[in-house]
Design a protein around this motif. Structure first.
Motif, PDB file in Angstrom:
ATOM      1  N   ASN A   1      -2.569   6.112   0.333  1.00 53.33           N
ATOM      2  CA  ASN A   1      -2.523   6.326  -1.119  1.00 53.33           C
ATOM      3  C   ASN A   1      -2.269   4.998  -1.826  1.00 53.33           C
ATOM      4  O   ASN A   1      -2.080   3.963  -1.191  1.00 53.33           O
ATOM      5  CB  ASN A   1      -1.436   7.345  -1.471  1.00 53.33           C
ATOM      6  CG  ASN A   1      -0.086   6.981  -0.859  1.00 53.33           C
ATOM      7  OD1 ASN A   1       0.384   5.862  -1.011  1.00 53.33           O
ATOM      8  ND2 ASN A   1       0.515   7.936  -0.160  1.00 53.33           N
TER       9      ASN A   1
ATOM     10  N   THR B   1       1.057   3.231  -0.990  1.00 56.08           N
ATOM     11  CA  THR B   1       1.025   2.545   0.302  1.00 56.08           C
ATOM     12  C   THR B   1       0.367   1.183   0.181  1.00 56.08           C
ATOM     13  O   THR B   1       0.881   0.174   0.666  1.00 56.08           O
ATOM     14  CB  THR B   1       0.255   3.394   1.335  1.00 56.08           C
ATOM     15  OG1 THR B   1       0.951   4.614   1.539  1.00 56.08           O
ATOM     16  CG2 THR B   1       0.126   2.660   2.653  1.00 56.08           C
TER      17      THR B   1
ATOM     18  N   ILE C   1      -9.089   1.513  -3.049  1.00 56.46           N
ATOM     19  CA  ILE C   1      -9.427   2.882  -3.465  1.00 56.46           C
ATOM     20  C   ILE C   1     -10.917   3.165  -3.330  1.00 56.46           C
ATOM     21  O   ILE C   1     -11.335   4.224  -2.851  1.00 56.46           O
ATOM     22  CB  ILE C   1      -8.981   3.121  -4.929  1.00 56.46           C
ATOM     23  CG1 ILE C   1      -7.445   3.066  -5.019  1.00 56.46           C
ATOM     24  CG2 ILE C   1      -9.493   4.465  -5.439  1.00 56.46           C
ATOM     25  CD1 ILE C   1      -6.929   3.056  -6.436  1.00 56.46           C
TER      26      ILE C   1
END
Length: 435
Positions: free
Chosen positions: A326, A329, A433
């Protein structure tokens, strides 16, 4: 974990309080040793033992300083400055971006790293003052050129950076071919482009006039150009020496032999009379001696952090509390890289440390190879810009402070830390991401 954070914070805090960076790193290194369970003598011994790790770099910087003084003596920099003053006077933004472009070439097309700075920048200080250029913008431009190209482009120093990442990731269990590294680093590197434009055209856009006080240890008259000199035989022979030094450096892959060959050629071609040899060496040491010794002491600090296991323990603990794949992290892992690189002072030296622990963790939580590469590369790059012990900041300071009116911490480290580490962090998160 606490050892690394506390020792790096001590170094940064003392530096911000204008304590000499050598003393700041020395105190931080001894503190790290004591916090790791060593006594005072053992801590100092470990630090001194590690200083040899950068001995070659330090010697090359000293020789480059001597070579730079010889080039200045030849008068060729006077021709360059006069030409630039005529063409770029009043064009502040174009001047600074030209410097950034020249710095970019030093990493990839002509891999001389910081060697060009003490040759090109000191003679230009007069131009900066006449145009009221904020030297913090120039420092930002130089650091961008010393850093962004190797982060994004696998050529020259960039090839070494990307190859190191690929090899370390493969050795730790994740297949990441060399020719794919740039795809992961393009997004984080783009953040540095944003930081450059913000620094040059927003933060440091306004004119800035420096006070007239100077450091008497360096004679500013060495870098002033009173009138436009003619381009003659001496300048042509100087170009021959510069090209010769560059060829030797590339062929032997050694800054030391490159600079030494340039010095020998300047004497052999009689550009600099042999009787002026002592003066050239003394002035060269004045110009680059500080940066050379900082690199030595920074290597010692790095040795204390790594040999005591403080860095490995910090990365292990950060990884263990990170959780799943995520944003939080990724943010924790990037901040770990920032702290480690700030202390060690080199992105290249941080990669093996981070890869050994980041790769297995990223495999366990399902990060893709590209996302993992972006994490490791960005985490290693963060902190190089802004670290008092990094050649990405020491190099610009060595040129901009030739007249004693540019502060290493407040005029180079703080501006580059703000304008490059923040966008690297944000764009690194984005890369993690989307990849």
């Amino acid at each position: 974990m606490v050892t690394v954070i506390v020792s790096v914070l001590i170094m940064i805090l003392l530096s911000l309080l204008r304590v000499n960076v050598v003393l700041a790193i020395l105190v931080a290194g001894i503190t790290a040793g004591i916090m790791s369970g060593l006594n005072l003598n053992d801590s100092l011994e470990l630090l001194v033992e590690g200083m040899g790790g950068q001995a070659e770099t330090a010697l090359s910087y000293i020789l480059l300083g001597v070579f730079a003084m010889m080039i200045g003596y030849s008068g060729i920099t006077g021709v360059l400055v006069s030409s630039l003053l005529h063409v770029l006077k009043g064009k502040r933004g174009f001047l600074i971006m030209t410097i950034a472009a020249a710095a970019c070439l030093s990493q990839n097309a002509i891999p001389v790293h910081i060697a060009f700075i003490p040759i090109l920048i000191p003679p230009m200080l007069k131009i900066f003052d006449e145009m009221n250029v904020d030297r913090r913008a120039v420092a930002s431009a130089l650091t961008f050129g010393l850093k962004a190209p190797y982060v994004m482009i696998p050529v020259g120093f960039g090839y070494i950076f990307h190859e190191t990442m690929s090899e370390e990731m493969i050795s730790n269990g994740m297949n990441m071919p060399l020719d794919n590294i740039w795809k992961a680093m393009l997004i984080p590197g783009s953040g540095m482009i944003v930081g450059l434009f913000v620094a040059v055209f927003i933060t440091y856009r306004k004119p800035r006039t420096l006070n007239k006080s100077i450091d008497k240890a360096i004679d500013p008259s060495n870098f002033e150009v009173e009138q436009a000199p003619s381009f003659g035989l001496k300048q042509i022979l100087t170009l021959v020496a510069i090209v010769g030094a560059l060829i030797i450096q590339i062929l032997l892959d050694s800054l030391i032999f490159g600079a030494l060959s340039g010095i020998i050629l300047m004497f052999a071609l009689k550009v600099v009379p042999f009787r002026h040899g002592d003066d050239m060496v003394n002035d060269g040491v004045k110009l680059m001696g500080m940066i050379a010794f900082v690199m030595l002491i920074a290597s010692g600090f790095s040795n204390v952090l790594t040999e005591t296991g403080a860095v490995d323990e910090m990365v292990e603990k950060a990884v263990s509390v990170s959780g799943g794949a995520n944003v939080a992290t990724a943010a924790i892992m990037l901040l770990v890289g920032l702290i480690v690189t700030m202390g060690i002072g080199t992105s290249f030296g941080t990669i093996p440390i981070l890869a050994a622990l980041f790769v297995p963790f990223c495999l366990s939580i399902g990060y893709s190879p590209l996302a993992t590469t972006a994490l490791i590369g960005t985490a290693a790059a963060m902190g190089d810009a802004g670290s008092p012990a990094s050649d990405s900041t020491l190099g610009p300071t060595s040129g901009l402070n030739a007249d004693g009116r540019h502060h290493h911490i407040w005029d180079t480290c703080v501006p580059t830390f703000i304008h490059y580490n923040i966008p690297l962090f944000l764009f690194g998160l984005i890369a993690t991401i989307v990849l």
